[in-house]
Design a protein around this motif. Structure first.
Motif, PDB file in Angstrom:
ATOM      1  N   VAL A  43      11.302  22.240 -64.693  1.00  0.00           N
ATOM      2  CA  VAL A  43      12.312  21.484 -65.438  1.00  0.00           C
ATOM      3  C   VAL A  43      13.263  22.467 -66.081  1.00  0.00           C
ATOM      4  N   GLY A  44      14.478  22.020 -66.321  1.00  0.00           N
ATOM      5  CA  GLY A  44      15.460  22.843 -67.005  1.00  0.00           C
ATOM      6  C   GLY A  44      16.009  23.982 -66.176  1.00  0.00           C
ATOM      7  N   VAL A  45      16.010  23.824 -64.846  1.00  0.00           N
ATOM      8  CA  VAL A  45      16.577  24.867 -63.982  1.00  0.00           C
ATOM      9  C   VAL A  45      17.824  24.326 -63.300  1.00  0.00           C
ATOM     10  N   SER A  46      18.768  25.227 -63.026  1.00  0.00           N
ATOM     11  CA  SER A  46      20.036  24.803 -62.439  1.00  0.00           C
ATOM     12  C   SER A  46      19.923  24.550 -60.942  1.00  0.00           C
ATOM     13  N   LYS A  47      19.014  25.250 -60.284  1.00  0.00           N
ATOM     14  CA  LYS A  47      18.840  25.066 -58.842  1.00  0.00           C
ATOM     15  C   LYS A  47      17.781  23.982 -58.588  1.00  0.00           C
ATOM     16  N   LYS A  48      17.486  23.776 -57.322  1.00  0.00           N
ATOM     17  CA  LYS A  48      16.483  22.781 -56.956  1.00  0.00           C
ATOM     18  C   LYS A  48      15.137  23.167 -57.565  1.00  0.00           C
ATOM     19  N   PRO A  49      14.503  22.282 -58.342  1.00  0.00           N
ATOM     20  CA  PRO A  49      13.224  22.635 -58.997  1.00  0.00           C
ATOM     21  C   PRO A  49      12.123  22.883 -57.980  1.00  0.00           C
ATOM     22  N   ALA A  50      11.330  23.902 -58.254  1.00  0.00           N
ATOM     23  CA  ALA A  50      10.250  24.290 -57.345  1.00  0.00           C
ATOM     24  C   ALA A  50       8.932  23.647 -57.762  1.00  0.00           C
ATOM     25  N   GLN A  51       8.027  23.534 -56.794  1.00  0.00           N
ATOM     26  CA  GLN A  51       6.683  23.023 -57.027  1.00  0.00           C
ATOM     27  C   GLN A  51       5.937  23.929 -58.005  1.00  0.00           C
ATOM     28  N   LEU A  52       5.175  23.321 -58.904  1.00  0.00           N
ATOM     29  CA  LEU A  52       4.349  24.079 -59.839  1.00  0.00           C
ATOM     30  C   LEU A  52       2.900  24.116 -59.363  1.00  0.00           C
ATOM     31  N   TYR A  53       2.233  25.225 -59.682  1.00  0.00           N
ATOM     32  CA  TYR A  53       0.838  25.436 -59.311  1.00  0.00           C
ATOM     33  C   TYR A  53       0.064  25.903 -60.538  1.00  0.00           C
ATOM     34  N   THR A  54      -1.266  25.860 -60.435  1.00  0.00           N
ATOM     35  CA  THR A  54      -2.121  26.427 -61.472  1.00  0.00           C
ATOM     36  C   THR A  54      -3.285  27.144 -60.801  1.00  0.00           C
ATOM     37  N   PHE A  55      -3.883  28.075 -61.528  1.00  0.00           N
ATOM     38  CA  PHE A  55      -5.019  28.836 -61.018  1.00  0.00           C
ATOM     39  C   PHE A  55      -6.303  28.302 -61.640  1.00  0.00           C
ATOM     40  N   SER A  56      -7.329  28.071 -60.815  1.00  0.00           N
ATOM     41  CA  SER A  56      -8.623  27.587 -61.305  1.00  0.00           C
ATOM     42  C   SER A  56      -9.663  28.686 -61.179  1.00  0.00           C
ATOM     43  N   MET A  57     -10.097  29.230 -62.312  1.00  0.00           N
ATOM     44  CA  MET A  57     -11.149  30.241 -62.296  1.00  0.00           C
ATOM     45  C   MET A  57     -12.468  29.651 -61.835  1.00  0.00           C
ATOM     46  N   ASP A  58     -12.732  28.391 -62.197  1.00  0.00           N
ATOM     47  CA  ASP A  58     -13.981  27.751 -61.768  1.00  0.00           C
ATOM     48  C   ASP A  58     -14.076  27.700 -60.247  1.00  0.00           C
ATOM     49  N   ILE A  59     -12.991  27.283 -59.608  1.00  0.00           N
ATOM     50  CA  ILE A  59     -12.995  27.206 -58.146  1.00  0.00           C
ATOM     51  C   ILE A  59     -13.082  28.604 -57.541  1.00  0.00           C
ATOM     52  N   TYR A  60     -12.378  29.555 -58.145  1.00  0.00           N
ATOM     53  CA  TYR A  60     -12.415  30.931 -57.646  1.00  0.00           C
ATOM     54  C   TYR A  60     -13.848  31.471 -57.667  1.00  0.00           C
ATOM     55  N   LYS A  61     -14.571  31.226 -58.753  1.00  0.00           N
ATOM     56  CA  LYS A  61     -15.934  31.740 -58.879  1.00  0.00           C
ATOM     57  C   LYS A  61     -16.870  31.100 -57.854  1.00  0.00           C
ATOM     58  N   LYS A  62     -16.586  29.860 -57.467  1.00  0.00           N
ATOM     59  CA  LYS A  62     -17.451  29.148 -56.531  1.00  0.00           C
ATOM     60  C   LYS A  62     -17.070  29.385 -55.072  1.00  0.00           C
ATOM     61  N   ALA A  63     -15.918  30.022 -54.867  1.00  0.00           N
ATOM     62  CA  ALA A  63     -15.427  30.197 -53.499  1.00  0.00           C
ATOM     63  C   ALA A  63     -16.370  31.082 -52.694  1.00  0.00           C
ATOM     64  N   ASP A  64     -16.657  30.676 -51.460  1.00  0.00           N
ATOM     65  CA  ASP A  64     -17.516  31.460 -50.578  1.00  0.00           C
ATOM     66  C   ASP A  64     -16.803  32.732 -50.143  1.00  0.00           C
ATOM     67  N   GLU A  65     -15.510  32.630 -49.995  1.00  0.00           N
ATOM     68  CA  GLU A  65     -14.718  33.723 -49.451  1.00  0.00           C
ATOM     69  C   GLU A  65     -13.804  34.221 -50.544  1.00  0.00           C
ATOM     70  N   LYS A  66     -13.975  35.518 -50.908  1.00  0.00           N
ATOM     71  CA  LYS A  66     -13.260  36.066 -52.056  1.00  0.00           C
ATOM     72  C   LYS A  66     -12.072  36.940 -51.647  1.00  0.00           C
ATOM     73  N   SER A  67     -11.662  36.928 -50.375  1.00  0.00           N
ATOM     74  CA  SER A  67     -10.524  37.754 -49.987  1.00  0.00           C
ATOM     75  C   SER A  67      -9.326  37.353 -50.838  1.00  0.00           C
ATOM     76  N   TYR A  68      -8.577  38.332 -51.248  1.00  0.00           N
ATOM     77  CA  TYR A  68      -7.538  38.037 -52.222  1.00  0.00           C
ATOM     78  C   TYR A  68      -6.165  37.949 -51.597  1.00  0.00           C
ATOM     79  N   LEU A  69      -5.141  37.720 -52.404  1.00  0.00           N
ATOM     80  CA  LEU A  69      -3.819  37.380 -51.905  1.00  0.00           C
ATOM     81  C   LEU A  69      -3.063  38.566 -51.304  1.00  0.00           C
ATOM     82  N   ILE A  70      -3.373  39.769 -51.801  1.00  0.00           N
ATOM     83  CA  ILE A  70      -2.576  40.941 -51.452  1.00  0.00           C
ATOM     84  C   ILE A  70      -3.431  41.935 -50.693  1.00  0.00           C
ATOM     85  N   ASN A  71      -2.882  42.464 -49.594  1.00  0.00           N
ATOM     86  CA  ASN A  71      -3.516  43.542 -48.858  1.00  0.00           C
ATOM     87  C   ASN A  71      -2.467  44.623 -48.603  1.00  0.00           C
ATOM     88  N   ILE A  72      -2.705  45.830 -49.160  1.00  0.00           N
ATOM     89  CA  ILE A  72      -1.780  46.921 -48.906  1.00  0.00           C
ATOM     90  C   ILE A  72      -2.565  48.161 -48.506  1.00  0.00           C
TER      91      ILE A  72
END
Length: 245
Positions: free
Chosen positions: A216-245
């Motif tokens: 809200v309150g942006v001049s361009k097309k508003p983008a989708q919002l997301y949230t991070f769930s630590m509970d789901i992260y802790k229960k995830a079988d696969e812990k590979s993360y977002l970044i690989n360098i």
């Protein structure tokens, strides 16, 4: 009765914050000013990390949390003890010697360094003691003591941890866009990330949850919002993360 300090043991706190608008990783610093007793001339005018002696009745973690609470008014923040600094020359710069003398500071002080992660939106710095200010990590002012080294090594530790742990979400508001998350990773890691690959990876992660909300309150097309769930992260079988360098 005031608690007694341990005169040669201190904690120094590197406070990292992410500015969504400027897309920069910032460090919270405080002013270090000292005037000459004879002429009232300003003889020291730079910045430093916030820190203080350890009290005899507290642990190191308690010392760091106390310093952080005094600086920002916040507690229960993510903190990481990452290194102890004890070089015999760490306080021997001429200005540091003058400052140490004025503060009755032991020149052979060991400091245990911590870093804290915070969203800059969560802290109000107005009218706070020592005039704390945010500075981009790529454009720091002149620093006292060995604080430039401490900040650089805290940043390196944060980079490494961010590749394998979900630390970066401590630097974001609870609701964020994918672009904001990508900008944060780029600021922390100092790299450019392919937008399409990053977005593709993010939306596959079960612990990054799409909300039924948009910006809200942006001049361009508003983008989708997301949230991070630590509970789901802790229960995830696969812990590979977002970044690989």
């Amino acid at each position: 009765m005031n608690p007694k300090i341990i005169p040669n043991i201190s904690v120094d706190c590197v406070v990292f914050g992410f500015n969504i608008r400027s897309k920069s990783l910032n460090v919270l610093l405080i002013e270090r000013k000292l005037k000459s007793k004879d002429s009232n001339e300003l003889i020291i005018d730079d910045f430093k990390l916030t820190g203080y002696h350890m009290f005899e009745n507290e642990t190191l973690d308690q010392s760091a949390s106390r310093v952080m609470k005094e600086l920002t008014g916040l507690d229960h923040l993510y903190k990481k003890q990452f290194k102890t600094y004890g070089s015999p020359n760490r306080l021997m710069n001429p200005k540091d010697i003058i400052w140490a003398d004025s503060e009755n500071f032991n020149l052979r002080t060991l400091t245990v360094a911590y870093y804290f992660l915070i969203s800059t939106n969560d802290v109000n710095l107005e009218n706070r003691k020592y005039n704390p200010q945010w500075f981009p990590i790529l454009n720091l002012p002149e620093l006292g003591f060995d604080h430039e080294q401490i900040i650089a090594e805290a940043h390196e530790d944060l980079k490494l941890k961010s590749l394998h742990e979900p630390l970066v979400f401590k630097l974001l508001p609870n609701k964020f866009t994918i672009n904001e998350l990508q900008n944060l990773y780029e600021a922390v890691l100092g790299i450019e990330i392919d937008n399409r690959n990053f977005r593709r990876k993010v939306i596959k992660k079960k612990y990054i949850i799409a909300l039924n909300e948009k910006q809200v309150g942006v001049s361009k097309k508003p983008a989708q919002l997301y949230t991070f769930s630590m509970d789901i992260y802790k229960k995830a079988d696969e812990k590979s993360y977002l970044i690989n360098i």
